[in-house]
Design a protein around this motif. Structure first.
Motif, PDB file in Angstrom:
ATOM      1  N   TYR A  63      48.164  37.958  37.036  1.00 59.13           N
ATOM      2  CA  TYR A  63      47.988  38.166  38.525  1.00 59.13           C
ATOM      3  C   TYR A  63      48.832  37.401  39.120  1.00 59.13           C
ATOM      4  CZ  TYR A  63      43.417  39.647  36.523  1.00 59.13           C
ATOM      5  OH  TYR A  63      42.493  40.553  35.946  1.00 59.13           O
ATOM      6  N   ALA A  64      49.313  36.374  38.942  1.00 59.99           N
ATOM      7  CA  ALA A  64      50.502  35.693  39.588  1.00 59.99           C
ATOM      8  C   ALA A  64      51.543  36.438  39.656  1.00 59.99           C
ATOM      9  CB  ALA A  64      50.515  34.130  39.244  1.00 59.99           C
ATOM     10  N   ALA A 118      51.140  39.457  41.965  1.00 58.30           N
ATOM     11  CA  ALA A 118      51.383  38.807  43.429  1.00 58.30           C
ATOM     12  C   ALA A 118      52.717  38.727  43.744  1.00 58.30           C
ATOM     13  CB  ALA A 118      50.517  37.804  43.586  1.00 58.30           C
ATOM     14  N   ALA A 137      54.655  40.877  46.699  1.00 58.43           N
ATOM     15  CA  ALA A 137      54.830  40.106  47.901  1.00 58.43           C
ATOM     16  C   ALA A 137      55.978  40.487  48.798  1.00 58.43           C
ATOM     17  CB  ALA A 137      55.197  38.600  47.702  1.00 58.43           C
ATOM     18  N   ALA A 185      49.088  41.678  47.533  1.00 57.51           N
ATOM     19  CA  ALA A 185      49.797  40.513  46.831  1.00 57.51           C
ATOM     20  C   ALA A 185      48.551  39.405  47.174  1.00 57.51           C
ATOM     21  CB  ALA A 185      51.028  39.954  47.614  1.00 57.51           C
ATOM     22  N   SER A 186      48.030  39.508  48.234  1.00 54.49           N
ATOM     23  CA  SER A 186      46.803  38.404  48.500  1.00 54.49           C
ATOM     24  C   SER A 186      45.695  38.411  47.621  1.00 54.49           C
ATOM     25  CB  SER A 186      46.308  38.712  50.052  1.00 54.49           C
ATOM     26  OG  SER A 186      45.228  37.600  50.380  1.00 54.49           O
ATOM     27  N   ASP A 222      46.654  37.358  44.353  1.00 56.40           N
ATOM     28  CA  ASP A 222      46.720  35.620  44.466  1.00 56.40           C
ATOM     29  C   ASP A 222      45.153  35.313  44.196  1.00 56.40           C
ATOM     30  OD1 ASP A 222      49.400  34.980  44.687  1.00 56.40           O
ATOM     31  OD2 ASP A 222      49.233  35.280  46.982  1.00 56.40           O
ATOM     32  N   ASP A 223      44.177  36.059  45.058  1.00 54.97           N
ATOM     33  CA  ASP A 223      42.941  35.606  44.965  1.00 54.97           C
ATOM     34  C   ASP A 223      42.396  35.929  43.485  1.00 54.97           C
ATOM     35  OD1 ASP A 223      42.837  35.234  47.620  1.00 54.97           O
ATOM     36  OD2 ASP A 223      41.830  37.265  48.003  1.00 54.97           O
ATOM     37  N   ALA A 280      43.771  32.798  41.407  1.00 54.60           N
ATOM     38  CA  ALA A 280      42.891  31.467  41.744  1.00 54.60           C
ATOM     39  C   ALA A 280      41.546  31.571  41.217  1.00 54.60           C
ATOM     40  CB  ALA A 280      42.937  31.236  43.258  1.00 54.60           C
TER      41      ALA A 280
END
Length: 85
Positions: free
Chosen positions: A34-35, A38, A42, A49-50, A53-54, A57
């Motif tokens: 996922y990173a 993202a 971006a 992208a957000s 990022d979620d 995380a």
């Protein structure tokens, strides 16, 4: 017509450590994936992208929780083995 039975959904080993290790591994792999998604988005889509990022995380949190549970159980197992000897 012969009925096809569904595949077994049980893990190959009935062991909480095994289960936690698999969850830890999968969560870390997904967080990395996922990173990467993202980072690629971006440049052109902040909303997506957000979102990725979620997700990353969230999976890092799952990995940390799995690790803590695994360490607690491995520590409890080591303490029980030490008490026997």
């Amino acid at each position: 017509m012969k009925a096809i039975s569904p595949p077994s959904t049980s893990p190959p080993v009935d062991d909480v450590a095994y289960d936690l290790i698999l969850v830890l591994q999968q969560a870390l792999e997904d967080a990395h994936r996922y990173a990467c998604f993202a980072a690629m988005r971006a440049r052109d889509d902040d909303e997506v992208a957000s979102f990725f990022d979620d997700l990353a995380a969230s999976d890092r949190d799952i990995a940390q929780r799995s690790k803590a549970l695994l360490l607690a159980r491995l520590g409890a197992g080591a303490a029980a083995v030490g008490a026997d000897g």
